[in-house]
Design an enzyme around this catalytic site. Structure first.
Site, PDB file in Angstrom:
ATOM      1  N   THR A 119      77.753  49.021  71.803  1.00 41.77           N
ATOM      2  CA  THR A 119      76.739  49.676  72.620  1.00 41.77           C
ATOM      3  C   THR A 119      76.444  48.918  73.910  1.00 41.77           C
ATOM      4  O   THR A 119      76.213  49.519  74.955  1.00 41.77           O
ATOM      5  CB  THR A 119      75.446  49.834  71.813  1.00 41.77           C
ATOM      6  OG1 THR A 119      75.140  48.593  71.170  1.00 41.77           O
ATOM      7  CG2 THR A 119      75.604  50.926  70.766  1.00 41.77           C
ATOM      8  N   ASN A 120      76.399  47.592  73.832  1.00 43.01           N
ATOM      9  CA  ASN A 120      76.162  46.741  75.008  1.00 43.01           C
ATOM     10  C   ASN A 120      77.276  45.700  75.064  1.00 43.01           C
ATOM     11  O   ASN A 120      77.026  44.506  74.918  1.00 43.01           O
ATOM     12  CB  ASN A 120      74.799  46.053  74.903  1.00 43.01           C
ATOM     13  CG  ASN A 120      73.669  47.041  74.748  1.00 43.01           C
ATOM     14  OD1 ASN A 120      73.362  47.796  75.663  1.00 43.01           O
ATOM     15  ND2 ASN A 120      73.064  47.062  73.572  1.00 43.01           N
ATOM     16  N   GLY A 200      75.496  46.019  63.829  1.00 42.90           N
ATOM     17  CA  GLY A 200      74.861  46.742  62.744  1.00 42.90           C
ATOM     18  C   GLY A 200      74.405  45.829  61.623  1.00 42.90           C
ATOM     19  O   GLY A 200      74.738  44.637  61.566  1.00 42.90           O
ATOM     20  N   CYS A 251      68.757  48.397  71.654  1.00 36.94           N
ATOM     21  CA  CYS A 251      67.966  48.525  70.427  1.00 36.94           C
ATOM     22  C   CYS A 251      66.472  48.449  70.707  1.00 36.94           C
ATOM     23  O   CYS A 251      65.663  48.715  69.814  1.00 36.94           O
ATOM     24  CB  CYS A 251      68.366  47.457  69.419  1.00 36.94           C
ATOM     25  SG  CYS A 251      68.200  45.771  70.028  1.00 36.94           S
ATOM     26  N   GLU A 340      65.733  55.260  63.629  1.00 37.38           N
ATOM     27  CA  GLU A 340      66.370  54.882  64.890  1.00 37.38           C
ATOM     28  C   GLU A 340      67.404  55.928  65.294  1.00 37.38           C
ATOM     29  O   GLU A 340      68.131  56.456  64.448  1.00 37.38           O
ATOM     30  CB  GLU A 340      67.044  53.516  64.756  1.00 37.38           C
ATOM     31  CG  GLU A 340      67.553  52.961  66.083  1.00 37.38           C
ATOM     32  CD  GLU A 340      68.157  51.564  65.939  1.00 37.38           C
ATOM     33  OE1 GLU A 340      68.132  50.813  66.933  1.00 37.38           O
ATOM     34  OE2 GLU A 340      68.648  51.239  64.849  1.00 37.38           O
TER      35      GLU A 340
END
Length: 536
Positions: A119-120, A200, A251, A340
């Site tokens: 994600t990043n 994760g 997040c 989330e």
């Protein structure tokens, strides 16, 4: 089954090659003084900053997640932004506390294994590499398979730059083809001194279960309360900007909006004015069905645009819609919108008063996100204090978008791509990851009796300057990696001998004491080379 001669390299063997090289580099780098470290870190940060746009585009292209312009900002914040944040901080020089009669000598962790997310991706590579170099650690990057190409290229660029600036060869390495066996081998190897796990829950748990020291983080699920005292228009604008930032892959993005009833209707209007689509009950159900099939998040939505998600769910919204807001009635685990989402989708619940709002935020965090982050839009300090005291999180952003607030980009928290969740979140880290977390300090403590004097330590340092070329990693004679065997070994020997010659010609007095080990290394390599040539 063991590999046959000339067969494929096993995961433990591959991990061992990388970690042994990193350990060699870390030992050398641990002797560098602050001036040399600063020069190397600045060179790496500058090249990372110069390539922020390139890697932002590459990350979006490879993963399909996020927004290029927002990834550029994160890449910049995690390069030169880190230099600005930690300007004047010294994690290298001994510190003398005269009044306490204590001298503190920094001791780097050694080899840092940096697990980075999809994600990043590149921002996290920049962030962890630069923090490792600031503290004289070697770092091995293990990227998420979905982002392996951009991360590997970025890490290789930083590695070349570090070596060109004078760092030991192997100080930055990256796994080109990440596999579960390889990552497990890297995590479990005794040569890994600390694991930085960003990803994760499974990755973090594996890091903590590896047997090596680990700094892992828990998942986010950020509640945000807008109370009756808030500037509602500003709150709505900030919420939409934060949820749309990089399509909510940080997040720290807001997950559930808790609106005090007195301002809820006005807040809905302002959200729509700012670019959000507030859904009716039927469309909210369509969104649930698409986003949470089988009661688990549909990963296809991660990092996607709000308009794309709406289209896939069969919901009609304007093409410029930035955020989808889906109302629900009860904050319970069975409600999918309390979980989330990692996408520009915001659950919304109304509450009669601030006290109920705080209790609701507490319930959201109990469902997921313990220890992580929360946000509040309020001008009442008593409400803010109660919110921070009652909601079990370790950072609360006030009157700012939480995506960039709790990550330190729009607040004075430490800028980070790794959010510690502390004891409540089952993490060893209780704050935003910083350089200080990658170095320990050996403390020289003198007798506290005033009659026992401590001598002067000011200006003393055990480190030595590294002005000359850095020796290459001394590979064994049967190691065929990189260049073809004989040429590679000759290149290593030549480089080492050249350095000895340069030192002898320029500063005879330098070749003493600490160079004895260096001469012995050269001697052994030359003997090995001659032995190989005789056998050949």
């Amino acid at each position: 089954m063991a590999d046959q001669p000339n067969g494929p390299v096993t995961a433990p063997a591959q991990a061992g090659h990388m970690l042994e090289r990193a350990r060699w580099a870390a030992r050398s780098f641990a002797t560098y003084p602050s001036g040399d470290v600063d020069r190397i870190v600045r060179a790496v940060a500058d090249v990372a900053h110069a390539n922020a746009q390139k890697y932002a585009e590459w990350a979006v292209r490879e993963t399909g997640f996020g927004v290029v312009e927002h990834k550029v900002r994160k890449n910049q914040a995690c390069s030169r932004g880190l230099l600005d944040t930690y300007a004047g901080h010294d994690y290298v020089s001994p510190r003398v506390r005269v009044d306490d009669k204590i001298v503190e000598v920094p001791r780097p962790a050694g080899v840092v294994l940096a697990l980075t997310p999809s994600t990043n991706p590149v921002a996290t590579v920049f962030f962890k590499v630069i923090l490792a170099l600031m503290t004289r650690n070697a770092v091995v990057v293990s990227p998420h398979p979905m982002a392996k190409e951009c991360c590997h290229d970025a890490a290789q660029l930083l590695a070349r730059t570090a070596v060109e600036a004078g760092a030991p060869d192997g100080i930055v390495q990256c796994v080109a083809e990440p596999t579960i066996p390889l990552v497990e081998a890297l995590m479990g190897d005794a040569r890994t001194n600390v694991i930085l796990a960003t990803g994760g829950t499974g990755v973090v748990r594996a890091a903590y279960g590896s047997g090596n020291p680990a700094i892992g983080v828990g998942p986010g699920n950020v509640p945000v309360l807008v109370d009756a005292s808030a500037d509602v228009r500003a709150a709505a604008q900030r919420l939409v900007e934060s949820k749309a930032f990089d399509n909510s892959v940080l997040c720290t993005n807001e997950s559930v909006l808790i609106a005090e009833e007195a301002v809820a209707d006005k807040l809905v209007r302002e959200l729509e004015r700012a670019g959000a689509a507030v859904l009716g009950a039927d469309d909210a159900q369509r969104l649930r069905d698409f986003m949470f099939p089988y009661r688990r998040l549909n990963v296809d939505v991660v990092g996607k645009d709000a308009s794309w998600i709406a289209q896939q769910a069969g919901i009609r919204v304007g093409p410029r819609t930035k955020v989808l807001v889906a109302p629900f009635d009860v904050a319970v685990p069975e409600e999918p919108l309390t979980h989330e989402k990692l996408s520009p989708v915001l659950g919304m619940i109304r509450v009669p008063d601030a006290a109920t709002g705080i209790a609701t935020a507490r319930a959201i965090v109990r469902i997921a996100g313990a220890g992580h982050s929360a946000a509040i839009h309020s001008t009442d300090p008593a409400t803010v204090m109660r919110y921070a005291a009652d909601v079990p999180v370790l950072r609360v952003s006030v009157n700012v978008g939480n995506s960039t607030g709790s990550s330190g980009l729009d607040t004075n928290l430490a800028p980070t791509m790794t959010i510690g969740t502390g004891f409540v979140g089952r993490s060893a880290l209780g704050e935003n990851l910083q350089p200080k977390h990658l170095v320990n300090w050996t403390r020289i403590a003198y007798n506290s009796d005033p009659a026992e004097a401590m001598p002067a330590y000011a200006g003393l340092s055990p480190w030595r300057d590294h002005r000359g070329p850095v020796p290459a990693y001394p590979l064994a004679s049967n190691d065929e990696r990189g260049l073809d065997g004989l040429d590679q070994r000759r290149a290593h020997v030549d480089a080492l001998v050249d350095r000895i010659g340069a030192r002898a010609a320029g500063a005879t007095n330098d070749i003493a004491g600490d160079d004895a080990a260096f001469r012995e290394q050269v001697r052994r390599l030359v003997v090995e080379e001659l032995s190989h040539l005789i056998k050949g």
